[in-house]
Write an enzyme that holds these catalytic residues in place. Structure first.
Site, short mmCIF file in Angstrom:
data_model
loop_
_atom_site.label_atom_id
_atom_site.label_comp_id
_atom_site.label_asym_id
_atom_site.label_seq_id
_atom_site.Cartn_x
_atom_site.Cartn_y
_atom_site.Cartn_z
N ASP A 1 0.86 -1.14 0.07
CA ASP A 1 -0.21 -0.12 -0.12
C ASP A 1 0.93 1.27 0.12
O ASP A 1 2.31 1.12 -0.08
CB ASP A 1 -1.12 -0.04 1.14
N ASP B 1 -9.16 -3.02 13.92
CA ASP B 1 -10.52 -2.97 13.20
C ASP B 1 -10.58 -4.07 12.11
O ASP B 1 -11.45 -4.31 11.47
CB ASP B 1 -10.70 -1.75 12.72
N HIS C 1 -8.57 -4.51 9.79
CA HIS C 1 -8.08 -3.97 8.39
C HIS C 1 -6.85 -4.79 8.17
O HIS C 1 -5.90 -5.37 9.05
CB HIS C 1 -7.79 -2.71 8.24
#
Lengths: 237, 237, 237, 237
Positions: B66, B129, B131
């Site tokens: 990313d 969370d 992710h």
């Protein structure tokens, strides 16, 4: 997903046989789960004389990935019976190499496969509604392992075909490896042909993952090969 | 999913280093996508002296999965800068072995990786969370490949940390490999430690696949190893 | 042959540990044959705390590749006793994962290994005379599988060291996997350090295959890694 | 060595095709070195229609493992010409996928193959005198890589066949991958049929390694498959 385009049913069957044999010719134990139904009929016809009674395939182990038991009879279910008729019996596969999934052992199926070293390959058909194995829309979710699916009246009617239209034989449930169990195999091959499969194939190639198109989840597998004919590809640009 | 239980952060870092080196010591080219952030800090500390300047690792190629570009500056983004600082620079990895994903090449990233032979391994952290990479709840869907994610004001605030709290540097978008791109790798390793990760770890082990807990999709990968410490496992029975 | 150059004994031991762990961290059963003697001492010291009592290594199975029985005593032989002391006992390896080769089962050893799925890895030392396992110059030929080697008086004297200089304990024969059995493994690692090994290392790198330099045959293996220090490389240009 | 027994030439050709296709159907680049001569003629006849113009085989790369150049003519040598006629041309294999070994590049051949990722498979014939590739008794030794072999008058006469009995075309040397180059491939398949091969097959199965029976060295390869018909097996009990 690797897409292999073939002209028609005959070429699909030839190419699928080559890919399946590609695993069967490997040395050492190979665990392969194979599909029944009408799509692989010709593939098994081509395959059978090539493997029948050949010593070098004694290390290949076969698994069914779903089962529809008879309602009131203590006999082998629809899937394994069909696989026997299509391939296991004509190819003279030893009982030692046939690993049946049924209503009696399904809770242990995933663990048994793991203890056997895991599945090297699953060969799958594709439903017109994008179902695979017994994962029909509305029956299982992506996180399911091998499970029992309850059949309502509508599903029982859908299963009538499998029981020569004898509704008394149709059970209240069937067994299937769930998406998580199938995804755990090292390699997947999907075969699909004919216009009736075009919508499902389009869904796979578009690539969106939708719970109500169960096979779309398989496009996330790192080693998936789709062998698909022109008619089944007809809705794809 | 294979779960490897470790005591604490130090042991997680040791074990993760061993697993990562397990791929790096293989012969021939290996393509590995590695995670930045705080979780792998100690892993890179252990790894760096073991691989620095060693000729036998010249066949290992590194990819970031990313990138968060700087808003107004033409400099390398947050992810690759972080990876350089944590590992690539101290380990003296050659530029030829660093394959940057950024805002200029992301539309070609999946094809480039395929042309390079595919990813052999992705080492991932796990968000509180659930992710992974830039796949935060509400940003991507399971079918996404490498993509650009638009950032609303809330997301920009969440990213402030990465930019020393300088809101002017926070961009309107970031780049991430999507779930489909990550699932295409041959092997995945997730590292997770600390109580803050306990809910996310519980979700992975419970095994239900939920779009709003993005990392749950990774439990469908046939070769996923989760290296997790006691605190992160504290909500699992 | 892949040659990995290291500075000294300590670095050889570190690097060899990484490579060995590279196989041990793989998922599924791994069959590994490991060397005793003095060369791997430090390697096992580094390895032991990393693997001791760790659940994820329960799928690793260990095999010895030679054995020198005690002459008049019914106790475990020199090789397996040495491996227990160096590694198997301190690392707390389960008896279920220890597969002993000895004078009672050696005629079945090759078949047993094949039934177990074959060896994934053999870690070998290298003799100053280019012997490996019990394949000393003049004892076995390249085509030999696991075999019994008769010991003449000269060989018995050479073995005195292994028996605390007690000649009454030295047997008339020993057992060893032959060149063909070792070559059948999927991967080989040779570790070598010190000037005393320089002639043998030179022979491996020169690459000529000579029956009286037994380890030269191993240079024909498709997956051989030689981890070698500067002193052992001192005769190679 | 895995021995697959077949009835006759036709069955050998069918089974060999399946094994060869087993590698060709794999995903990603596969480097395969294939044999010319008369033995594989039928195999290529079966193979050609199965692979011709099929897009999914574009990742398969072909290498010749020996070459006999024309003496005075600057044209392609006997081996590559033969492979073109037997398979490469009828199967319409792209020039990009054909990697020629010849008198101009043989000193770089081993390095070129290594840079291409190594050979995944070599399909070999077996000479009546147990030669393989150009490794005839008395020409190369086990430690040789790709090399030039000088031809004396006797050898030139032996090669007459290959040149339509035109002695002026027969060269003073030929090129061949040596035993070490062939053993470096990940997998080997040997095909052998007919009584003329029975002595050589017996030598392989007896398992003794002899320099004057060059192919006996191949029995040390960890992944060797011998596909052999009844006549070729007639001297084996």
């Amino acid at each position: 997903m690797r897409v292999i385009k073939v002209k028609d049913y005959e070429e699909m069957s030839q190419v699928a046989t080559q890919h399946l044999l590609g695993y069967m010719t490997r040395d050492g134990r190979q665990n392969i789960s194979i599909t029944g139904g009408t799509t692989p009929k010709r593939m098994y016809e081509i395959l059978t004389p090539l493997v029948k009674d050949r010593e070098e395939y004694q290390n290949i182990h076969f698994y069914n990935f779903d089962e529809i038991p008879y309602r009131n009879e203590d006999r082998e279910g629809v899937t394994i019976s069909g696989l026997r008729k299509l391939f296991l019996t004509p190819a003279n596969i030893s009982e030692n190499n046939i690993h049946k999934l049924d209503q009696y052992n399904y809770t242990e199926h995933d663990n048994n496969i793991k203890a056997d070293g895991g599945l090297d390959l699953v060969v799958l058909g594709l439903g017109w509604d994008a179902h695979f194995c017994g994962n029909l829309p509305g029956t299982t979710v992506f996180g399911d392992k091998t499970t029992k699916v309850e059949c309502n009246q509508k599903m029982r009617e859908r299963l009538l075909d499998e029981f020569d239209n004898n509704i008394e034989d149709v059970p209240d449930y069937y067994i299937t490896m769930g998406p998580k169990s199938i995804m755990a195999a090292q390699n997947l091959i999907i075969i699909a042909n004919g216009k009736r499969k075009a919508e499902a194939v389009k869904a796979l190639i578009d690539g969106e993952i939708k719970q109500d198109l169960p096979a779309t989840i398989l496009t996330l597998h790192p080693n998936l090969t789709l062998i698909v004919d022109e008619e089944a590809l007809s809705l794809v640009e």
